[in-house]
Design a protein around this motif. Structure first.
Motif, mmCIF file in Angstrom:
data_model
loop_
_atom_site.group_PDB
_atom_site.id
_atom_site.type_symbol
_atom_site.label_atom_id
_atom_site.label_comp_id
_atom_site.label_asym_id
_atom_site.label_seq_id
_atom_site.Cartn_x
_atom_site.Cartn_y
_atom_site.Cartn_z
ATOM 1 N N GLN A 36 0.867 -0.832 -0.046
ATOM 2 C CA GLN A 36 -0.571 0.177 0.314
ATOM 3 C C GLN A 36 1.023 0.949 0.034
ATOM 4 O O GLN A 36 0.745 2.317 -1.190
ATOM 5 C CB GLN A 36 -0.325 0.171 1.034
ATOM 6 N N PHE A 37 1.757 1.029 0.925
ATOM 7 C CA PHE A 37 2.794 2.003 0.823
ATOM 8 C C PHE A 37 3.170 2.692 -0.596
ATOM 9 O O PHE A 37 3.827 3.963 -1.202
ATOM 10 C CB PHE A 37 3.972 2.207 1.891
ATOM 11 N N PHE A 38 4.179 1.345 -1.579
ATOM 12 C CA PHE A 38 4.536 1.911 -2.567
ATOM 13 C C PHE A 38 3.262 1.641 -3.600
ATOM 14 O O PHE A 38 4.274 2.591 -4.406
ATOM 15 C CB PHE A 38 5.047 0.309 -2.624
ATOM 16 N N LYS A 39 2.062 1.916 -3.747
ATOM 17 C CA LYS A 39 0.901 2.350 -4.473
ATOM 18 C C LYS A 39 0.949 3.750 -4.072
ATOM 19 O O LYS A 39 0.920 4.282 -5.433
ATOM 20 C CB LYS A 39 0.031 0.725 -4.118
ATOM 21 N N GLN A 40 1.357 3.470 -3.570
ATOM 22 C CA GLN A 40 0.892 5.202 -2.978
ATOM 23 C C GLN A 40 1.918 6.578 -3.354
ATOM 24 O O GLN A 40 1.765 7.402 -3.978
ATOM 25 C CB GLN A 40 0.427 5.556 -1.514
ATOM 26 N N PHE A 63 -3.261 8.639 7.590
ATOM 27 C CA PHE A 63 -2.413 6.770 6.788
ATOM 28 C C PHE A 63 -3.301 6.008 7.489
ATOM 29 O O PHE A 63 -3.813 5.029 6.452
ATOM 30 C CB PHE A 63 -1.188 7.441 6.639
ATOM 31 N N TRP A 64 -3.391 5.468 8.152
ATOM 32 C CA TRP A 64 -3.777 4.820 8.970
ATOM 33 C C TRP A 64 -5.652 4.299 8.057
ATOM 34 O O TRP A 64 -5.513 3.468 8.409
ATOM 35 C CB TRP A 64 -4.033 5.056 10.686
ATOM 36 N N TRP A 65 -6.308 5.272 8.281
ATOM 37 C CA TRP A 65 -7.198 5.750 8.475
ATOM 38 C C TRP A 65 -8.057 5.161 6.990
ATOM 39 O O TRP A 65 -8.570 4.800 6.516
ATOM 40 C CB TRP A 65 -8.194 6.852 8.712
ATOM 41 N N ASN A 66 -6.949 6.090 5.895
ATOM 42 C CA ASN A 66 -7.256 6.138 4.846
ATOM 43 C C ASN A 66 -6.446 5.626 3.889
ATOM 44 O O ASN A 66 -5.332 6.351 3.081
ATOM 45 C CB ASN A 66 -8.002 7.194 4.027
ATOM 46 N N PRO A 67 -5.828 4.096 3.621
ATOM 47 C CA PRO A 67 -4.027 4.543 3.598
ATOM 48 C C PRO A 67 -4.072 4.188 1.804
ATOM 49 O O PRO A 67 -3.664 4.049 0.885
ATOM 50 C CB PRO A 67 -3.462 2.851 3.639
ATOM 51 N N PRO A 108 2.371 11.309 3.717
ATOM 52 C CA PRO A 108 3.905 11.725 3.845
ATOM 53 C C PRO A 108 4.930 11.532 3.030
ATOM 54 O O PRO A 108 6.061 12.136 2.441
ATOM 55 C CB PRO A 108 4.281 12.400 5.542
ATOM 56 N N ALA A 109 5.308 10.318 2.879
ATOM 57 C CA ALA A 109 6.482 9.813 2.230
ATOM 58 C C ALA A 109 5.991 10.137 0.743
ATOM 59 O O ALA A 109 6.991 11.146 0.023
ATOM 60 C CB ALA A 109 6.718 8.475 2.355
ATOM 61 N N GLY A 110 4.790 9.953 0.535
ATOM 62 C CA GLY A 110 4.407 9.746 -1.435
ATOM 63 C C GLY A 110 4.399 11.374 -1.421
ATOM 64 O O GLY A 110 5.080 12.089 -2.484
ATOM 65 N N LEU A 111 4.174 12.130 -0.255
ATOM 66 C CA LEU A 111 3.672 13.714 -0.561
ATOM 67 C C LEU A 111 4.632 14.355 -0.257
ATOM 68 O O LEU A 111 5.429 15.342 -1.573
ATOM 69 C CB LEU A 111 2.579 14.246 0.259
ATOM 70 N N PRO A 123 -9.944 15.725 -2.019
ATOM 71 C CA PRO A 123 -10.339 15.967 -0.412
ATOM 72 C C PRO A 123 -9.301 14.861 0.385
ATOM 73 O O PRO A 123 -9.383 15.133 1.184
ATOM 74 C CB PRO A 123 -11.934 15.861 -0.445
ATOM 75 N N TYR A 124 -8.500 13.978 -0.523
ATOM 76 C CA TYR A 124 -8.241 12.603 0.923
ATOM 77 C C TYR A 124 -7.109 13.179 -0.042
ATOM 78 O O TYR A 124 -5.701 12.635 0.909
ATOM 79 C CB TYR A 124 -8.542 11.637 -0.306
ATOM 80 N N ARG A 125 -6.018 12.896 -1.103
ATOM 81 C CA ARG A 125 -4.358 12.556 -1.600
ATOM 82 C C ARG A 125 -3.631 13.203 -1.124
ATOM 83 O O ARG A 125 -3.343 13.113 -0.424
ATOM 84 C CB ARG A 125 -4.615 12.502 -2.623
ATOM 85 N N LEU A 126 -4.355 14.676 -0.905
ATOM 86 C CA LEU A 126 -3.143 16.054 -0.124
ATOM 87 C C LEU A 126 -4.263 16.804 1.013
ATOM 88 O O LEU A 126 -3.089 15.902 2.175
ATOM 89 C CB LEU A 126 -3.156 16.961 -0.495
ATOM 90 N N PHE A 127 -4.952 16.676 0.710
ATOM 91 C CA PHE A 127 -5.967 17.255 2.531
ATOM 92 C C PHE A 127 -6.480 16.413 3.476
ATOM 93 O O PHE A 127 -7.041 16.908 4.922
ATOM 94 C CB PHE A 127 -7.410 17.932 1.859
ATOM 95 N N ARG A 128 -6.860 15.250 3.440
ATOM 96 C CA ARG A 128 -5.904 14.755 4.507
ATOM 97 C C ARG A 128 -4.863 14.598 5.188
ATOM 98 O O ARG A 128 -5.204 14.543 6.850
ATOM 99 C CB ARG A 128 -6.605 12.595 3.670
#
Lengths: 113, 238
Positions: B110-114, B162-166, B172-175, B200-205
């Motif tokens: 999931q981390f690398f997908k992002q 990230f926990w709630w919406n991985p 943070p790492a992806g951004l 609303p999700y990708r950055l603004f979470r």
């Protein structure tokens, strides 16, 4: 089914609105603080203050800011923690209805005078 | 040479054998040449060879030995053994928020997908020059504090958003990586990159909780990078 969320362009708008409404609320809080320091007190004192056109304008702005700010913040919480669509929709609707109701009620309380 | 005994409490889970994860109490003798937590972990492997963890370069470059150490994410190879209080067991758990494969090893898919979703490579449609694409020293300086990320996932897995919406929040790492390419003067896809995040999700979470800054073993500041992306979006919008 997964919607590709990219493209729902309200992310930036909501983030910006939250910051601007926060500034309005901070300024209004300072204004009320100044009024307290200036010795406004008692029913008649507050009534006289709230009767002025500028104060009416500013107070209305404050109430709208508060509700809009709360809408974004509370909706964010539902978006984070409530995954089932039905429950989330119900909570979103309840929040919106409650906040609009509170705004109307607040205005009525202050200017029923 | 003086030796001392270190007490550990280690998260153990073998999906083939264990119905539930459990905490193992174990201790190991270390001497003066063992300086980092990773040294102790390697010795622990001699005590119980079933303990599983990832490690590779042992010098904070590969980012594979990220763990939750006494409740805080960090790299085992950069954590000094002398930083632990005497007499208290060192509690080791896998990075929070990601599926556990076994013991301290997590599934980073999931981390690398992002990370991949932000297109972590230079996009420039001009024909490549004979030598490299040059930057002024000032433009190059913009990338300091961004390119050093080793993708250990300490930051993203300490981020509640990230926990709630991985699956929806880039993390943070992806951004940080996204801003590394947005800020690169050689990149020509700035606008597309901003479009990709304006949602609303990708950055603004990101609610500027700043756990990412607190744990980054490389001392980077994803929150600052996220703030700069937001500022660029505002500038673009008005």
């Amino acid at each position: 089914m997964n919607r590709i969320v990219t493209g729902a362009h309200y992310g930036l708008k909501d983030w910006l609105v939250q910051r601007i409404t926060a500034i309005v609320m901070a300024l209004y809080s300072l204004f009320i603080g100044a009024a307290l320091l200036a010795g406004v007190s008692g029913y008649d004192g507050w009534r006289a203050l709230m009767a002025q056109g500028f104060v009416r304008f500013f107070t209305f702005l404050f109430i709208v800011s508060l509700c809009w700010h709360a809408w974004i913040g509370v909706r964010d919480i539902w978006m984070d923690y409530v995954k089932p669509a039905g429950i989330r929709l119900a909570l979103h609707s309840l929040t919106a209805v409650a906040l609009v109701g509170y705004a109307g009620w607040a205005i009525q309380v202050i200017w029923r005078l | 040479m003086t030796t001392r005994t270190l007490q550990f409490k280690i998260y153990r889970y073998d999906p083939d054998k264990d119905r539930k994860p459990w905490m193992q109490d174990i201790s190991v003798e270390v001497d003066g040449t063992d300086r980092k937590l990773l040294d102790a972990l390697v010795k622990l492997k001699a005590v119980d060879d079933a303990i599983s963890f990832r490690r590779s370069c042992r010098e904070g470059v590969c980012g594979s030995d990220a763990l939750n150490i006494n409740g805080k994410n960090g790299l085992a190879c950069l954590t000094d053994l002398s930083s632990f209080p005497e007499g208290k067991p060192i509690v080791l758990r896998p990075l929070p928020g990601l599926p556990v494969i076994r013991d301290l090893i997590v599934d980073m898919t999931q981390f690398f997908k992002q990370y991949h979703s932000i297109k972590p490579y230079l996009i420039n449609n001009d024909p490549p020059p004979e030598r490299e694409r040059l930057q002024s020293p000032e433009d190059r300086e913009e990338l300091d504090g961004l390119y050093e990320c080793i993708l250990c996932a300490c930051c993203s897995t300490s981020c509640p958003s990230f926990w709630w919406n991985p699956d929806k929040f880039v993390g943070p790492a992806g951004l940080l990586a996204a801003y590394r390419f947005i800020a690169d003067t050689r990149d020509q896809a700035t606008s597309e990159r901003l479009d990709n995040l304006e949602d609303p999700y990708r950055l603004f979470r990101c609610h500027t909780i700043m756990n990412c800054v607190d744990v980054c073993p490389k001392g980077l500041n994803p929150t600052l990078a996220i703030g700069k992306i937001k500022a660029m979006m505002v500038k673009r919008a008005i």
